[in-house]
Scaffold this active site. Structure first.
Site, PDB file in Angstrom:
ATOM      1  N   GLU A 177     -12.998  13.747   0.708  1.00  0.00           N
ATOM      2  CA  GLU A 177     -13.391  13.932  -0.740  1.00  0.00           C
ATOM      3  C   GLU A 177     -14.708  14.781  -1.261  1.00  0.00           C
ATOM      4  O   GLU A 177     -15.696  14.325  -1.897  1.00  0.00           O
ATOM      5  CB  GLU A 177     -13.775  12.473  -1.231  1.00  0.00           C
ATOM      6  CG  GLU A 177     -12.309  11.470  -1.393  1.00  0.00           C
ATOM      7  CD  GLU A 177     -12.568  10.109  -1.962  1.00  0.00           C
ATOM      8  OE1 GLU A 177     -13.915   9.678  -2.062  1.00  0.00           O
ATOM      9  OE2 GLU A 177     -11.769   9.461  -2.347  1.00  0.00           O
ATOM     10  N   GLU A 361      -4.886   8.750   1.065  1.00  0.00           N
ATOM     11  CA  GLU A 361      -5.458   7.648   0.747  1.00  0.00           C
ATOM     12  C   GLU A 361      -4.572   7.116  -0.520  1.00  0.00           C
ATOM     13  O   GLU A 361      -4.313   7.995  -1.583  1.00  0.00           O
ATOM     14  CB  GLU A 361      -6.685   7.689   0.385  1.00  0.00           C
ATOM     15  CG  GLU A 361      -7.714   7.589   1.582  1.00  0.00           C
ATOM     16  CD  GLU A 361      -9.216   7.592   1.106  1.00  0.00           C
ATOM     17  OE1 GLU A 361      -9.777   6.892   0.065  1.00  0.00           O
ATOM     18  OE2 GLU A 361     -10.131   8.226   1.742  1.00  0.00           O
TER      19      GLU A 361
HETATM   20  P1  P53 Z   1     -13.758   1.781  -2.677  1.00  0.00           P
HETATM   21  C1  P53 Z   1     -14.049   6.367  -5.724  1.00  0.00           C
HETATM   22  C2  P53 Z   1     -13.091   6.630  -6.446  1.00  0.00           C
HETATM   23  C3  P53 Z   1     -11.868   6.927  -5.660  1.00  0.00           C
HETATM   24  C4  P53 Z   1     -11.922   7.088  -4.113  1.00  0.00           C
HETATM   25  O1  P53 Z   1     -12.809   3.038  -2.652  1.00  0.00           O
HETATM   26  C5  P53 Z   1     -13.272   6.750  -3.509  1.00  0.00           C
HETATM   27  C6  P53 Z   1     -14.205   6.500  -4.171  1.00  0.00           C
HETATM   28  C7  P53 Z   1     -15.530   5.956  -3.576  1.00  0.00           C
HETATM   29  O2  P53 Z   1     -15.805   4.433  -3.653  1.00  0.00           O
HETATM   30  O3  P53 Z   1     -13.260   6.922  -2.301  1.00  0.00           O
HETATM   31  C8  P53 Z   1     -12.210   6.530  -1.337  1.00  0.00           C
HETATM   32  O4  P53 Z   1     -13.907   1.500  -1.197  1.00  0.00           O
HETATM   33  C9  P53 Z   1     -13.112   6.942  -0.109  1.00  0.00           C
HETATM   34  C10 P53 Z   1     -12.932   5.774   0.855  1.00  0.00           C
HETATM   35  C11 P53 Z   1     -12.861   4.226  -0.024  1.00  0.00           C
HETATM   36  C12 P53 Z   1     -11.792   4.199  -0.796  1.00  0.00           C
HETATM   37  O5  P53 Z   1     -11.644   5.554  -1.848  1.00  0.00           O
HETATM   38  O6  P53 Z   1     -14.933   2.123  -3.292  1.00  0.00           O
HETATM   39  O7  P53 Z   1     -12.544   7.878   0.803  1.00  0.00           O
HETATM   40  O8  P53 Z   1     -13.923   5.649   1.658  1.00  0.00           O
HETATM   41  O9  P53 Z   1     -13.141   3.242   0.477  1.00  0.00           O
HETATM   42  C13 P53 Z   1     -11.553   3.240  -1.854  1.00  0.00           C
HETATM   43  O10 P53 Z   1     -12.932   0.813  -3.441  1.00  0.00           O
END
Ligand code: P53
Length: 462
Positions: A177, A361
């Site tokens: 990201e 993701e």
């Molecule tokens: P968490 C924010 C918004 C969208 C994606 O996020 C993001 C984030 C960061 O928080 O990151 C990705 O765990 C990231 C992962 C993360 C996942 O989204 O905050 O690549 O490491 O765990 C989900 O709910």
């Protein structure tokens, strides 16, 4: 004939090193920035400590202990039939300080064994080179990505990885990201700043580093494919007032800025206009320009969770806050659930950049209840079913080239924004709470069986 989901479609799961490995000081590993963060409650900003305070709990130190459980975990994942696993290498396992002369052999051996395990089950590795993981020493001594020196440290690290693993790893992502630097610079670089000039300067050094990594990879083994990655979700105009439509364009431009440089190899007129309008001076040399054009990526990877609007009223879903959309529901963490937004995103990105897109993701963070060894997570199945439906429409009806789809957090792990365990994404449940209490035992959720079927039928049965 209509395009279909190809048989080689990469159904998979995704994890990152710091969110699952634990073993934060084992086998010579150095500290990364995330090792200094304490859990924070929903009301508190997260606390950062250096040196580490032994009376506090630091979620990454043990995480889900994947460093020791990876064999069983991968065996369980393989039961779902996944074709690929996206994971990251923890930079500080390989270069504990980041500027060491020699790599740490024990760190490399760990990833050798992880790759052995994946190979055993014919699961293709997709490797993120840095998933918010930066040796802390580089932050302290050099100011992390605000320094041009980082490019060399990063390339030295990449060279070690490419030479060691090129026969086994054919797909790489240079930075997780990369665009998150403009939302939350601290998360991606370890440097907290609200200054756009500093953020875009750090981004520039990262993009040059990524381009040099692409070049190097092709030299070492032309079969390696390298991708850039965006956190992506569309921002919609809150209504059809032309000013709002324009505002939405400008919001979305913030993501395109990165994809453009990394797929086309140069900054567009619009990017330069942005610098001018904010009176920014970016340190960009003519050598950088050559590097950028010679290091264009092969694919675009995205994480997709939600969409936003230009509305000033925010969902306040922590760092992911954005304008409210009255047509959408939100997760408990304020993330607006928008399956059609995934189809829109795939179209937008494919139309603009004409590169294959890899959804690396997607998933739903939700609290789960373990009842007599079972987890009935129909909410998660529902979320994924709707998103996959839209992905399939994008492929089959719109003709978008999608390489694969990885569920985020195929196994429960600690959350990136708040370091909580209770915000779960997995299809495998891990019995561990926010403070590390629990048996650490793994359980198959209902979504586990559901995803297995999806993969078996190549998306025909959702
Ligand atoms: P968490 C924010 C918004 C969208 C994606 O996020 C993001 C984030 C960061 O928080 O990151 C990705 O765990 C990231 C992962 C993360 C996942 O989204 O905050 O690549 O490491 O765990 C989900 O709910």
């Amino acid at each position: 004939m209509q395009p279909q989901i190809r048989n080689s479609f990469l159904w998979g799961g995704a994890i990152s090193a710091h969110q699952c490995e634990g073993a934060y000081q084992e086998d010579g590993k150095g500290l990364i920035t995330n090792d200094l963060y304490c859990l924070n409650s929903e009301t508190k900003e997260r606390e950062v400590h250096f040196p580490i305070n032994s009376a506090q709990y630091y979620p990454t130190h043990h995480a889900i202990d994947f460093y020791h459980t990876y064999k069983e975990d991968i065996a369980m994942m393989s039961e779902m039939g996944i074709k690929c696993l996206r994971f990251s290498i923890n930079w500080a396992r390989i270069f504990p300080n980041g500027d060491d002369d020699q790599p740490n052999e024990k760190g490399l051996t760990f990833y050798d064994s992880l790759l052995d395990e994946l190979e055993k089950y014919h699961i293709e590795p997709i490797v993120t080179i840095s998933h918010f993981e930066i040796p802390y020493h580089l932050v302290e001594k050099y100011g992390s990505w605000s320094s041009r020196d980082m490019i060399d440290f990063y390339i030295t690290y990449c060279e070690v990885l490419f030479n060691r693993y090129h026969q086994r790893v054919k797909k790489w992502i240079t930075f997780n990201e990369i665009n998150v630097v403009t939302y939350k610079s601290e998360m991606t670089t370890g440097i907290h700043t609200d200054d756009m000039q500093v953020m875009l300067q750090m981004a520039h050094y990262q993009m040059v580093a990524s381009a040099k990594a692409v070049r190097l990879a092709k030299k070492i083994d032309p079969e390696m494919q390298i991708g850039m990655m965006l956190m992506y979700g569309p921002t919609y105009p809150e209504n059809c007032h032309p000013e709002n439509v324009l505002k939405a364009i400008h919001y979305n431009d913030e993501s395109y800025y990165f994809a453009e440089v990394m797929t086309q190899g140069y900054y567009s007129n619009k990017a330069k206009a942005l610098w001018r309008s904010h009176q920014m001076q970016i340190d960009l040399t003519s050598e950088d320009e050559v590097d950028l054009i010679n290091g264009r990526v092969d694919f675009i990877a995205i994480s997709y969770y939600m969409s936003w609007t230009t509305n000033d009223e925010s969902t306040d879903g922590n760092m992911s806050s954005g304008g409210i959309n009255p047509y959408l529901e939100q997760s408990k963490w304020g993330w607006q659930i928008d399956p059609v937004g995934l189809r829109i995103s795939l179209n937008e990105l494919y139309d603009r950049f004409k590169k294959p897109i890899f959804i690396v993701e997607n998933g739903l963070g939700h609290e789960d209840k373990l009842i007599q060894g079972k987890i009935h997570d129909d909410y998660r199945i529902d979320y994924m079913r709707q998103h996959l439906n839209q992905m399939i429409k994008a492929i089959e009806e719109d003709g978008v080239d999608v390489m694969g789809y990885c569920v985020w957090g195929i196994i429960d792990l600690i959350s990136a924004s708040k370091f909580e365990m209770k915000k779960r994404y997995g299809m495998i449940y891990v019995d561990r709470d926010d403070f590390g209490n629990g048996t650490n035992k793994r359980y198959r959720k209902d979504s586990f069986y559901w995803y297995k079927k999806v993969i078996e039928t190549n998306g025909k049965e959702l």
